[in-house]
Scaffold this motif. Structure first.
Motif, PDB file in Angstrom:
ATOM      1  N   GLY A 148       0.849  -1.206  -0.081  1.00  9.37           N
ATOM      2  CA  GLY A 148      -0.115   0.081   0.066  1.00  9.37           C
ATOM      3  C   GLY A 148       0.758   1.264   0.051  1.00  9.37           C
ATOM      4  N   ASP A 149       0.633   2.310   0.881  1.00 11.51           N
ATOM      5  CA  ASP A 149       1.822   3.281   1.040  1.00 11.51           C
ATOM      6  C   ASP A 149       2.696   3.137   1.903  1.00 11.51           C
ATOM      7  OD1 ASP A 149      -0.422   4.890  -0.180  1.00 11.51           O
ATOM      8  OD2 ASP A 149      -1.358   5.400   1.561  1.00 11.51           O
ATOM      9  N   TRP A 150       3.085   1.930   2.565  1.00 16.31           N
ATOM     10  CA  TRP A 150       3.913   1.385   3.540  1.00 16.31           C
ATOM     11  C   TRP A 150       5.091   1.070   2.456  1.00 16.31           C
ATOM     12  CZ3 TRP A 150       2.100  -1.832   8.029  1.00 16.31           C
ATOM     13  CH2 TRP A 150       1.153  -1.298   8.925  1.00 16.31           C
ATOM     14  N   LEU A 151       6.499   1.047   2.869  1.00 14.42           N
ATOM     15  CA  LEU A 151       7.678   0.803   2.022  1.00 14.42           C
ATOM     16  C   LEU A 151       8.259  -0.289   2.685  1.00 14.42           C
ATOM     17  CD1 LEU A 151       9.047   1.219  -0.425  1.00 14.42           C
ATOM     18  CD2 LEU A 151      10.446   2.988   0.779  1.00 14.42           C
ATOM     19  N   LEU A 152       8.358  -1.554   2.332  1.00 14.87           N
ATOM     20  CA  LEU A 152       9.314  -2.639   2.763  1.00 14.87           C
ATOM     21  C   LEU A 152      10.528  -2.488   2.308  1.00 14.87           C
ATOM     22  CD1 LEU A 152       6.446  -5.180   1.975  1.00 14.87           C
ATOM     23  CD2 LEU A 152       7.368  -4.818   4.352  1.00 14.87           C
ATOM     24  N   ARG A 153      11.668  -2.370   3.225  1.00 13.29           N
ATOM     25  CA  ARG A 153      12.807  -2.157   2.714  1.00 13.29           C
ATOM     26  C   ARG A 153      14.016  -3.166   3.320  1.00 13.29           C
ATOM     27  NH1 ARG A 153      12.969   3.682   5.158  1.00 13.29           N
ATOM     28  NH2 ARG A 153      12.224   2.450   6.772  1.00 13.29           N
ATOM     29  N   ALA A 154      14.874  -3.779   2.544  1.00  8.95           N
ATOM     30  CA  ALA A 154      15.904  -4.733   3.019  1.00  8.95           C
ATOM     31  C   ALA A 154      17.268  -4.261   2.493  1.00  8.95           C
ATOM     32  CB  ALA A 154      15.465  -6.175   2.475  1.00  8.95           C
ATOM     33  N   GLY A 155      18.259  -4.528   3.318  1.00  5.67           N
ATOM     34  CA  GLY A 155      19.549  -4.039   3.054  1.00  5.67           C
ATOM     35  C   GLY A 155      20.580  -5.074   3.490  1.00  5.67           C
ATOM     36  N   GLY A 156      20.363  -6.221   3.704  1.00  7.06           N
ATOM     37  CA  GLY A 156      21.393  -7.037   4.190  1.00  7.06           C
ATOM     38  C   GLY A 156      21.571  -7.006   5.617  1.00  7.06           C
ATOM     39  N   GLY A 157      20.667  -6.240   6.396  1.00  4.68           N
ATOM     40  CA  GLY A 157      20.612  -6.205   8.033  1.00  4.68           C
ATOM     41  C   GLY A 157      21.467  -5.096   8.350  1.00  4.68           C
ATOM     42  N   PHE A 158      21.959  -4.188   7.327  1.00  2.00           N
ATOM     43  CA  PHE A 158      22.828  -2.923   7.759  1.00  2.00           C
ATOM     44  C   PHE A 158      21.838  -1.740   8.039  1.00  2.00           C
ATOM     45  CE2 PHE A 158      25.111   0.855   6.258  1.00  2.00           C
ATOM     46  CZ  PHE A 158      25.792   1.058   7.441  1.00  2.00           C
ATOM     47  N   THR A 159      21.693  -1.369   9.176  1.00  2.51           N
ATOM     48  CA  THR A 159      20.979  -0.106   9.620  1.00  2.51           C
ATOM     49  C   THR A 159      19.582  -0.525   9.836  1.00  2.51           C
ATOM     50  OG1 THR A 159      20.587   1.033   7.518  1.00  2.51           O
ATOM     51  CG2 THR A 159      22.646   1.376   8.843  1.00  2.51           C
ATOM     52  N   GLY A 160      18.900  -0.021  10.922  1.00  3.43           N
ATOM     53  CA  GLY A 160      17.369  -0.288  11.059  1.00  3.43           C
ATOM     54  C   GLY A 160      16.643   0.522   9.784  1.00  3.43           C
ATOM     55  N   ARG A 161      17.082   1.558   9.100  1.00  4.30           N
ATOM     56  CA  ARG A 161      16.473   2.348   8.223  1.00  4.30           C
ATOM     57  C   ARG A 161      16.092   1.678   6.947  1.00  4.30           C
ATOM     58  NH1 ARG A 161      14.466   7.355   7.248  1.00  4.30           N
ATOM     59  NH2 ARG A 161      15.194   7.847   9.437  1.00  4.30           N
ATOM     60  N   ALA A 162      17.436   0.950   6.654  1.00  5.17           N
ATOM     61  CA  ALA A 162      17.526   0.189   5.243  1.00  5.17           C
ATOM     62  C   ALA A 162      16.914  -1.314   5.430  1.00  5.17           C
ATOM     63  CB  ALA A 162      19.056   0.049   4.777  1.00  5.17           C
ATOM     64  N   ASN A 163      16.446  -1.535   6.716  1.00  5.37           N
ATOM     65  CA  ASN A 163      16.001  -2.955   7.134  1.00  5.37           C
ATOM     66  C   ASN A 163      14.630  -2.989   7.894  1.00  5.37           C
ATOM     67  OD1 ASN A 163      18.154  -5.183   5.917  1.00  5.37           O
ATOM     68  ND2 ASN A 163      19.122  -3.357   6.685  1.00  5.37           N
ATOM     69  N   SER A 164      13.794  -2.016   7.514  1.00  2.00           N
ATOM     70  CA  SER A 164      12.497  -1.801   7.982  1.00  2.00           C
ATOM     71  C   SER A 164      11.372  -1.399   7.228  1.00  2.00           C
ATOM     72  CB  SER A 164      12.549  -0.960   9.398  1.00  2.00           C
ATOM     73  OG  SER A 164      12.852   0.474   8.833  1.00  2.00           O
ATOM     74  N   VAL A 165      10.311  -1.803   7.527  1.00  2.00           N
ATOM     75  CA  VAL A 165       9.060  -1.061   6.873  1.00  2.00           C
ATOM     76  C   VAL A 165       8.711   0.286   7.296  1.00  2.00           C
ATOM     77  CG1 VAL A 165       7.383  -2.133   8.133  1.00  2.00           C
ATOM     78  CG2 VAL A 165       6.567  -1.596   5.853  1.00  2.00           C
ATOM     79  N   LEU A 166       8.848   1.341   6.617  1.00  2.00           N
ATOM     80  CA  LEU A 166       8.198   2.663   6.610  1.00  2.00           C
ATOM     81  C   LEU A 166       6.889   2.720   6.715  1.00  2.00           C
ATOM     82  CD1 LEU A 166       8.949   5.609   7.046  1.00  2.00           C
ATOM     83  CD2 LEU A 166       9.068   5.724   4.564  1.00  2.00           C
ATOM     84  N   VAL A 167       6.173   2.656   7.812  1.00  2.00           N
ATOM     85  CA  VAL A 167       5.021   2.870   8.394  1.00  2.00           C
ATOM     86  C   VAL A 167       4.424   4.281   8.084  1.00  2.00           C
ATOM     87  CG1 VAL A 167       3.102   2.384   9.927  1.00  2.00           C
ATOM     88  CG2 VAL A 167       5.103   0.911   9.756  1.00  2.00           C
ATOM     89  N   ALA A 168       4.041   4.851   6.790  1.00  2.27           N
ATOM     90  CA  ALA A 168       3.450   6.054   6.631  1.00  2.27           C
ATOM     91  C   ALA A 168       2.351   5.894   5.450  1.00  2.27           C
ATOM     92  CB  ALA A 168       4.393   6.922   6.090  1.00  2.27           C
TER      93      ALA A 168
END
Length: 250
Positions: free
Chosen positions: A30-50
């Protein structure tokens, strides 16, 4: 320097920040953004809930958990501002543990004087820069370089006070998205702290951004990092909003 613009809302600024620190894999829910970055940093490995995930919240929470489990990454959600309270409650009800608050600070981009110490800027991080950036006090994983350079316009700042192979005294990262300078990864070696090096890195990145018509700057700092919050407050930054992560234990 670029002209001052009207402030962005929480969701819009978080989407700017997401483009400035992009994951290696991204997928909308939907409007959320799923993100994966090999486990490096929370921002690159979390869903942005907006916004609206397009599913009942309990179902969206389950979908997020499955998406990260399929990739072998600990499920994590980034929940910014008061707009995410309902979603936050749904993650909490599912047993996701809450991290501390992160303060998102903003300021108009100014024209600071040239730094008192030489600050080198590069479009890519070299090995010395990567060694100088201690994410949460730990060495970087192999995927870090890919995440760090995954942006349209980025600069890596380095302060060297002794000839190589001596380590760098300070490093930082700047990224430009839609006139916003995002500053992150500011790290000063312990033996060189309280010498104004973080301020020098910030000044160099702001001067670089001003050359590209940036108008504003944002950064993130945890509640527990009182010295950094004091430094940025003295530099004129104000709090725009806060966010926190929730993680699925185990």
């Amino acid at each position: 320097m670029g002209q001052r613009r009207s402030p962005l809302g929480v969701a819009d600024l978080e989407r700017v920040a997401a483009r400035g620190w992009r994951a290696l894999e991204e997928e909308p829910l939907g409007d959320w953004l799923l993100r994966a970055g090999g486990g490096f940093t929370g921002r690159a490995n979390s869903v942005l809930v907006a916004g609206d995930p397009g599913l009942p919240l309990a179902d969206a929470v389950d979908a997020v958990g499955r998406w990260y489990a399929e990739r072998g990454i600990a499920p994590c959600a980034q929940l910014p501002g008061v707009q995410a309270r309902a979603a936050d409650a749904a993650f909490a009800a599912a047993g996701w543990a809450r991290d501390e608050d992160v303060h998102v600070l903003t300021a108009p981009l100014t024209a600071p004087p040239a730094p008192d110490v030489p600050v080198d800027l590069s479009p890519v991080p070299d090995d010395a820069w990567l060694a100088g950036y201690r994410h949460r006090g730990r060495p970087l994983p192999p995927t870090a370089r890919e995440v760090l350079v995954n942006a349209e316009r980025v600069a890596f700042a380095s302060v060297r006070l002794a000839p190589a192979p001596a380590p760098l005294a300070a490093v930082g990262r700047g990224v430009l998205v839609d006139g916003w300078l995002g500053v992150s990864a500011v790290t000063v070696a312990e033996e060189h702290r309280r010498q104004g090096l973080a301020t020098a890195v910030m000044a160099a990145l702001q001067r670089w951004a001003g050359e590209h018509d940036a108008h504003s700057v944002y950064l993130q700092v945890t509640t527990s990092n009182a010295p950094a919050r004091t430094l940025y407050r003295r530099a004129g930054f104000i709090e725009h909003h806060r966010y926190h992560y929730r993680r699925l234990p185990g």
